[in-house]
Design a protein around this motif. Structure first.
Motif, PDB file in Angstrom:
ATOM      1  N   ASN A 137       0.831  -1.215   0.000  1.00  0.00           N
ATOM      2  CA  ASN A 137       0.000   0.000   0.000  1.00  0.00           C
ATOM      3  C   ASN A 137       0.863   1.262   0.000  1.00  0.00           C
TER       4      ASN A 137
ATOM      5  N   GLU B 203       4.086   1.691   5.054  1.00  0.00           N
ATOM      6  CA  GLU B 203       2.761   1.991   4.495  1.00  0.00           C
ATOM      7  C   GLU B 203       2.485   3.490   4.522  1.00  0.00           C
TER       8      GLU B 203
ATOM      9  N   SER C  56      -2.541   4.888   7.645  1.00  0.00           N
ATOM     10  CA  SER C  56      -2.455   3.437   7.471  1.00  0.00           C
ATOM     11  C   SER C  56      -3.828   2.796   7.612  1.00  0.00           C
ATOM     12  N   THR C  57      -4.094   1.785   6.781  1.00  0.00           N
ATOM     13  CA  THR C  57      -5.327   0.998   6.924  1.00  0.00           C
ATOM     14  C   THR C  57      -5.072  -0.289   7.692  1.00  0.00           C
TER      15      THR C  57
ATOM     16  N   VAL D   5       1.220   6.452   2.041  1.00  0.00           N
ATOM     17  CA  VAL D   5      -0.139   6.990   1.950  1.00  0.00           C
ATOM     18  C   VAL D   5      -0.318   8.206   2.855  1.00  0.00           C
TER      19      VAL D   5
END
Length: 381
Positions: A245, A277, A256-257, A251
């Protein structure tokens, strides 16, 4: 204090301070979701605790830097006895965490004795092999401290904590082969150790039994983790997803997911995946280069030390930091089993953070003594 500051290794100090601050930021970013959803109900819970750990470590370093490495050695026997006793006590009354009875629980805080024993052992071995440098001609003299360390390793293994046991044994081995002992003794010990391991493996294979727990054996099935995403490969596969990701630039900090409960405790063992990430592969590479720089400076200080004590302290601490980095990153990248080893400067954790600061302070004390000795032009104490 003026002369101490004069001879402290400034490049090492600057980089370590930057990494500790960066690590504190990443602990907050990686932990805020878990903290908010937990009993703490505050996104700042782990951030505040980590800040307290860093403050305690800083105060400890201000005290430690004033003592000589020779003083460290004199304290090491008592500290080793206390830490060994604590390993026995923790087996009896310790708190279980992640399937290991390794912790003393003090309410909001906990203590892991096995972390402290790693650093104390480095001091102990450095002191022993320095004070007995002219007597290291017999097996008894050379292997006496190794026998003590073997007992400690067994206590750590019984918790059971395979990752810490591996690191502890590797640190002791690295120090033993670094100190000035006859090559013949080192070679015989190495061959004896290999022989014992082979015999133990053959005996257990023949009996169908093993000293390693089933859950620990499962970790050795670490290849192709995404084929087992619903089982043992879940953690590593989610690390892959996090790093994929992130791409090159990430990102964005806090975005962060995978920290949304996909990774268990993303602020500890898996924090590197969150860093990549959110901030990208480039930041991950910079972090690894910073680690290499720190290890280089520590080894350089050890190489400049005119006595075995200072050199052994530096080499032992370099091994200590390197092993934590290598085992953590290789586990995250699926190159070896996950063993629950924290990443230096980044991972949340009081015992490890305080021990890491103490270890780096000892290295700085060696640097100070190198400078003072050079200034005086005399022999070491």
């Amino acid at each position: 204090m003026g002369k101490i500051w004069k001879y402290i290794d400034k490049p090492l100090l600057i980089v370590t301070v930057i990494l500790f601050i960066f690590g504190l930021i990443m602990v907050f970013s990686a932990s805020n979701v878990t903290a908010y959803m937990s009993y703490a109900a505050s996104p700042y819970n782990y951030f505040i605790k980590q800040g307290i750990f860093l403050l305690i470590g800083f105060i400890l370093s201000l005290i430690m830097i004033r003592f000589t490495t020779k003083s460290y050695g004199l304290f090491s026997w008592g500290l080793l006895l206390i830490s060994t006793a604590s390993l026995v006590v923790v087996l009896l009354i310790g708190s279980a965490k992640n399937n290991s009875v390794s912790w003393f629980d003090f309410g909001k805080f906990s203590l892991q004795p096995s972390e402290f024993v790693k650093v104390i052992t480095i001091i102990f071995l450095a002191h022993y092999y320095d004070t007995n440098s002219k007597k290291l001609t017999t097996w008894t003299r050379c292997l006496f401290p190794i026998g003590i360390c073997a007992g400690i390793a067994i206590l750590i293994f019984l918790q059971p904590d395979l990752g810490t046991t591996i690191i502890y044994v590797a640190i002791v081995g690295a120090i033993f082969f670094a100190v000035p002992i006859k090559k013949e003794i080192k070679t015989k010990l190495f061959l004896t150790g290999v022989g014992l391991i082979i015999c133990m493996v053959l005996v257990f294979l023949g009996s169908g039994k093993t000293v390693i727990l089933e859950r620990q054996l499962e970790r050795f099935n670490f290849l192709n983790p995404c084929d087992r995403i619903l089982d043992t490969g879940n953690q590593v596969c989610n690390c892959y997803i996090a790093m994929n990701n992130g791409g090159l630039t990430g990102v964005g900090l806090g975005n962060s997911t995978q920290k949304y409960l996909y990774l268990p405790e993303p602020y500890t063992d898996f924090i590197f995946a969150i860093i990549v990430e959110e901030l990208g592969v480039i930041t991950g590479i910079i972090l690894i280069l910073a680690y290499i720089f720190i290890l280089f400076r520590i080894l350089l200080i050890g190489r400049k030390s005119p006595n075995n004590r200072g050199a052994t302290i530096c080499y032992g601490i370099a091994a200590y930091i390197f092993l934590h980095i290598a085992i953590n990153l290789m586990g995250i990248m699926g190159l070896m089993p996950m063993t629950g080893v924290p990443l230096p400067f980044m991972s949340y954790g009081g015992s490890f953070t305080i021990c890491l600061i103490a270890a780096l302070t000892m290295v700085q004390r060696v640097s100070v003594e190198n400078g003072l000795l050079k200034e005086k032009g005399g022999k070491h104490a």
